[in-house]
Design an enzyme around this catalytic site. Sequence first.
Site: not given
Length: 330
Positions: A110, A199, A202
Amino acid sequence: MRILSGVQPSGKLHIGNYFGAIRQFVELQHKGHGLYFIADLHALTTIRDAETMRALNFDVALNFLALGLDPAKATLFKQSDVPEVSELQWILSTVTPMGLLERAHSYKDKTARGISADHGLFAYPVLMAADILIYHSDLVPVGKDQKQHLEIARDIAVKFNTVYCKDFDPHTGEGGVLKLPKPHTMDETAVVPGTDGEKMSKSYGNTIDLFAPEKETRKRIMSVKTDSTPLEAAKNPDTCNVFALLKLFAPPAELAEIRAQYEKGGVGYGDFKKRLADYFFDTFGTARKRYDELCNNQDYVYEVLAKGAAQAREIASELMDDVRRVTGLR
Ligand code: ADP
Ligand code: TRP
């Protein structure tokens, strides 16, 4: 043998989650005492809306039960219903070297992408270590992406035992208050591809969800990306997303027959997709029916979660007694 794993309630579950994780949790419930929890405290690092959090928490519980988790065999509960976990997290954080957390992928990825990290994200592996260690877990089934977190949990346990337990032997793991957990890397059911061939995730919007309405599900399946080989031509099954998905569902003999149809030509992608949809509804038909029943019987689901929380707290309290004793908090 105690088996433990958690799933973040970060969205609706899809067939990637099922084949990559949930199916194996459900199978493992027959091999020992399974403790499965909804990692809502972890999800606070991304979900900041109360209604969404409540709805997703409940949905994950429904999913587990619909997919075959048997509350008479396994314990299903919400992470935040065991407040002892947060207490252990703090205690563990006082023996966790900064460097260990700075090397964690979840945090490093991140910050490398320029996303400013908060302390929750930085401390995420310590909370996960508390989850694992508080239940004396023997086996922790996780996907590849979570393996580093498990190694961190082991390192933290070794550090705590070394500081506080004079009989602790780091080579055998004996003599400590915290049991060293074993990773159980789940079958690498090759990564399940999404409707776009990437892949399934969500976060990519390419999922085939387990419990979406039938019409929507068929539409998603029909939208799986294929190349433009004409109907009559031979097709390569090994580069086809539809075939990759068929592999998850079709029994070997039927898969061999489908492979032959690809290689011979004369069957269009539309037909293969229809076949995939049929397999989907055959495989998940019972679970989907059960899901609808549970939606109409929410009290039962809350009851399962309350009982699960009570069982989990009992185990956690015992461990915390030892931890408070050896640290001198009590
Ligand atoms: P998502 O990428 O949709 O956010 P998560 O990261 O929450 O999914 O994954 C939950 C579990 O499901 C993990 O154990 C992960 O390994 C497994 N999983 C997720 N997507 C896939 C996939 N496409 N193929 C196989 N396993 C998957
Ligand atoms: N971090 C895990 C995930 O995102 C979820 C999780 C939280 C977990 N605590 C755990 C998994 C303890 C195994 C054991 O998938």
